[in-house]
Design a protein around this motif. Structure first.
Motif, PDB file in Angstrom:
ATOM      1  N   MET A 199       0.893  -1.128   0.006  1.00 52.56           N
ATOM      2  CA  MET A 199      -0.078   0.171  -0.057  1.00 52.56           C
ATOM      3  C   MET A 199       0.855   1.156   0.167  1.00 52.56           C
ATOM      4  O   MET A 199       0.716   2.199  -0.523  1.00 52.56           O
ATOM      5  CB  MET A 199      -0.975   0.118   1.163  1.00 52.56           C
ATOM      6  N   ALA A 200       1.987   1.238   0.588  1.00 50.82           N
ATOM      7  CA  ALA A 200       2.844   2.304   0.810  1.00 50.82           C
ATOM      8  C   ALA A 200       3.395   2.646  -0.556  1.00 50.82           C
ATOM      9  O   ALA A 200       3.599   3.947  -0.867  1.00 50.82           O
ATOM     10  CB  ALA A 200       4.006   1.982   1.645  1.00 50.82           C
ATOM     11  N   ILE A 201       3.896   1.627  -1.411  1.00 50.43           N
ATOM     12  CA  ILE A 201       4.474   1.755  -2.419  1.00 50.43           C
ATOM     13  C   ILE A 201       3.637   2.215  -3.352  1.00 50.43           C
ATOM     14  O   ILE A 201       3.614   3.138  -4.390  1.00 50.43           O
ATOM     15  CB  ILE A 201       5.225   0.326  -3.047  1.00 50.43           C
ATOM     16  N   PHE A 202       2.251   1.626  -3.259  1.00 50.00           N
ATOM     17  CA  PHE A 202       1.345   2.143  -4.202  1.00 50.00           C
ATOM     18  C   PHE A 202       0.908   3.569  -3.993  1.00 50.00           C
ATOM     19  O   PHE A 202       0.831   4.351  -5.018  1.00 50.00           O
ATOM     20  CB  PHE A 202      -0.045   1.351  -3.942  1.00 50.00           C
ATOM     21  N   THR A 203       0.921   4.304  -2.915  1.00 52.76           N
ATOM     22  CA  THR A 203       0.688   5.469  -2.680  1.00 52.76           C
ATOM     23  C   THR A 203       1.805   6.377  -3.167  1.00 52.76           C
ATOM     24  O   THR A 203       1.688   7.561  -3.539  1.00 52.76           O
ATOM     25  CB  THR A 203       0.739   5.762  -0.993  1.00 52.76           C
ATOM     26  N   ILE A 204       2.995   5.777  -3.014  1.00 50.08           N
ATOM     27  CA  ILE A 204       4.407   6.614  -3.465  1.00 50.08           C
ATOM     28  C   ILE A 204       4.164   6.867  -5.225  1.00 50.08           C
ATOM     29  O   ILE A 204       4.426   7.561  -5.573  1.00 50.08           O
ATOM     30  CB  ILE A 204       5.554   5.858  -3.164  1.00 50.08           C
ATOM     31  N   ILE A 205       3.577   5.723  -5.771  1.00 50.80           N
ATOM     32  CA  ILE A 205       3.669   5.880  -7.358  1.00 50.80           C
ATOM     33  C   ILE A 205       2.565   6.820  -7.611  1.00 50.80           C
ATOM     34  O   ILE A 205       2.847   7.697  -8.667  1.00 50.80           O
ATOM     35  CB  ILE A 205       3.046   4.348  -7.665  1.00 50.80           C
ATOM     36  N   ILE A 206       1.142   6.803  -6.892  1.00 53.06           N
ATOM     37  CA  ILE A 206       0.459   8.003  -7.062  1.00 53.06           C
ATOM     38  C   ILE A 206       1.023   9.273  -6.832  1.00 53.06           C
ATOM     39  O   ILE A 206       0.834   9.933  -7.664  1.00 53.06           O
ATOM     40  CB  ILE A 206      -0.900   7.706  -6.096  1.00 53.06           C
ATOM     41  N   ALA A 207       1.916   9.485  -5.899  1.00 54.03           N
ATOM     42  CA  ALA A 207       2.382  10.760  -5.527  1.00 54.03           C
ATOM     43  C   ALA A 207       3.363  11.180  -6.723  1.00 54.03           C
ATOM     44  O   ALA A 207       3.279  12.331  -6.848  1.00 54.03           O
ATOM     45  CB  ALA A 207       3.293  10.700  -4.243  1.00 54.03           C
ATOM     46  N   ILE A 208       4.164  10.299  -7.027  1.00 55.63           N
ATOM     47  CA  ILE A 208       5.238  10.496  -7.966  1.00 55.63           C
ATOM     48  C   ILE A 208       4.338  10.801  -9.596  1.00 55.63           C
ATOM     49  O   ILE A 208       4.610  11.654 -10.188  1.00 55.63           O
ATOM     50  CB  ILE A 208       6.109   9.368  -8.546  1.00 55.63           C
ATOM     51  N   LEU A 209       3.466  10.063  -9.848  1.00 56.10           N
ATOM     52  CA  LEU A 209       2.576  10.413 -10.941  1.00 56.10           C
ATOM     53  C   LEU A 209       1.820  11.707 -10.955  1.00 56.10           C
ATOM     54  O   LEU A 209       1.994  12.682 -12.003  1.00 56.10           O
ATOM     55  CB  LEU A 209       1.518   9.319 -11.152  1.00 56.10           C
TER      56      LEU A 209
END
Length: 358
Positions: free
Chosen positions: A200-210
């Motif tokens: 979930m943390a990685i998914f959140t970071i991917i969203i943040a970077i996008l």
């Protein structure tokens, strides 16, 4: 501080630390309005001058590369002529300062003021050459006085600041670039991908970077601030109501206020000395939005406490960790006793790194 370059003093961790510092200073510099788009106040040269005596030439080139890329990403000029100005000026400045350090500084013929001044003039000369061949041609002669005076003033002030900082900074006297490590985040988790929280943390970071990529690429201010709103909502969820609105509001207010000093476009209101214009307001909104968005993105990565897979991933996390440390604590900056404040701030960051690395 030693006047000799130690070929073994700068590690990759130190380069990431210095590069994050340059990126943070780039973000601040970008927010300040300038009469020409390729003018630079030189804030990002501060780490270069301070650490020039402790790094190898190849380390210097890497730091400059990270610096110009950071400036281009923040300002959205990566694929524009301004990037060429930035690259030529930064490398000319850095190489000039390194050569003068070896020839004159080590022999105590010049101080940081001299290094900074000659570096600023090398930057100025390289940018004028680019301006001649890329933009203005023979008309470049008309911007020579402005660019030269601007370079001399900023170079002199930055050099004085570096001299004073070196004399007063307890952090700089004690810092060992080999000690800046963060071994905890450099350990690649064996169970990566199996931990639900980490996924979930990685998914959140991917969203943040996008979202950050969108923020840096779009030109519409409504879309920009919608993305800032999404950053804020995600941060509220991750931090459970601990995100403060006042600091970003003040950031936006002052950046827009300073942008009004360079009026252009449709005049909304004429107050005599200051004209409130459409172009200045929109420019201030975009600049403040990018700065706040980058800060929110960094805070989100820190709040997620994610373990990135792979060596490149953990280096990215390390970079954002440092950037987040710079941006978070600098909100509490006090201009009275600013040297002491910066000194304590840097000491806290490196103490944290050494504690985790130990």
């Amino acid at each position: 501080m030693t006047d000799e370059i130690n070929e073994n003093k700068c590690s990759l961790d130190s380069l990431i630390f210095i590069s994050a510092m340059c990126l943070f200073l780039s973000a601040i510099e970008y927010a300040i309005p300038k009469p020409l788009p390729f003018l630079r106040l030189g804030f990002t040269n501060l780490p270069v001058i301070i650490f020039l005596k402790r790094i190898r030439f190849r380390d210097l080139l890497l730091i400059i590369l990270f610096k110009v890329l950071g400036q281009a990403i923040i300002s959205g000029t990566l694929f524009s002529y301004i990037f060429i100005f930035s690259v030529s000026g930064s490398f000319a400045s850095g190489i000039m300062m390194f050569v003068l350090y070896k020839l004159l500084y080590c022999k105590k013929i010049i101080s940081n003021v001299g290094l900074s001044l000659f570096g600023a003039m090398a930057n100025c000369s390289a940018q004028l050459i680019c301006a001649y061949f890329i933009m203005f041609g023979a008309n470049t002669i008309y911007i020579v006085p402005l660019l030269t005076v601007f370079s001399v003033i900023t170079g002199f002030i930055l050099g004085l600041f570096c001299n004073y900082f070196e004399q007063k900074s307890k952090w700089l006297q004690k810092i060992d670039l080999k000690s800046i490590k963060n071994c905890e985040i450099l350990e690649i988790p064996a169970e990566i991908g199996k931990n639900k929280n980490n996924i979930m943390a990685i998914f959140t970071i991917i969203i943040a970077i996008l979202l950050l990529i969108l923020l840096l690429s779009i030109r519409n201010n409504i879309c920009t601030w919608l993305i800032i709103g999404l950053f804020f909502i995600i941060l509220e969820i991750k931090k459970k109501g601990k995100v403060k609105l006042l600091p970003p509001f003040l950031t936006a207010f002052f950046i827009i206020l300073f942008s009004l000093l360079s009026p252009y476009g449709l005049v909304y209101l004429d107050l005599g000395l200051i004209k409130i214009t459409q172009g200045a307001v929109e420019s201030g909104l975009r600049k403040s939005g990018i700065l706040i968005g980058m800060t929110f993105c960094s805070q989100l990565i820190l709040a997620s406490k994610v373990n990135f897979p792979g060596k490149i991933g953990v280096r990215i996390q390390q970079f954002f960790n440092y950037y987040g440390m710079f941006s978070q604590s600098m909100r509490k900056i006090k201009f009275k006793g600013i040297i002491q404040f910066i000194d304590e701030h840097l000491q806290n960051i490196t103490d944290c790194s050494m504690a985790e690395g130990g």
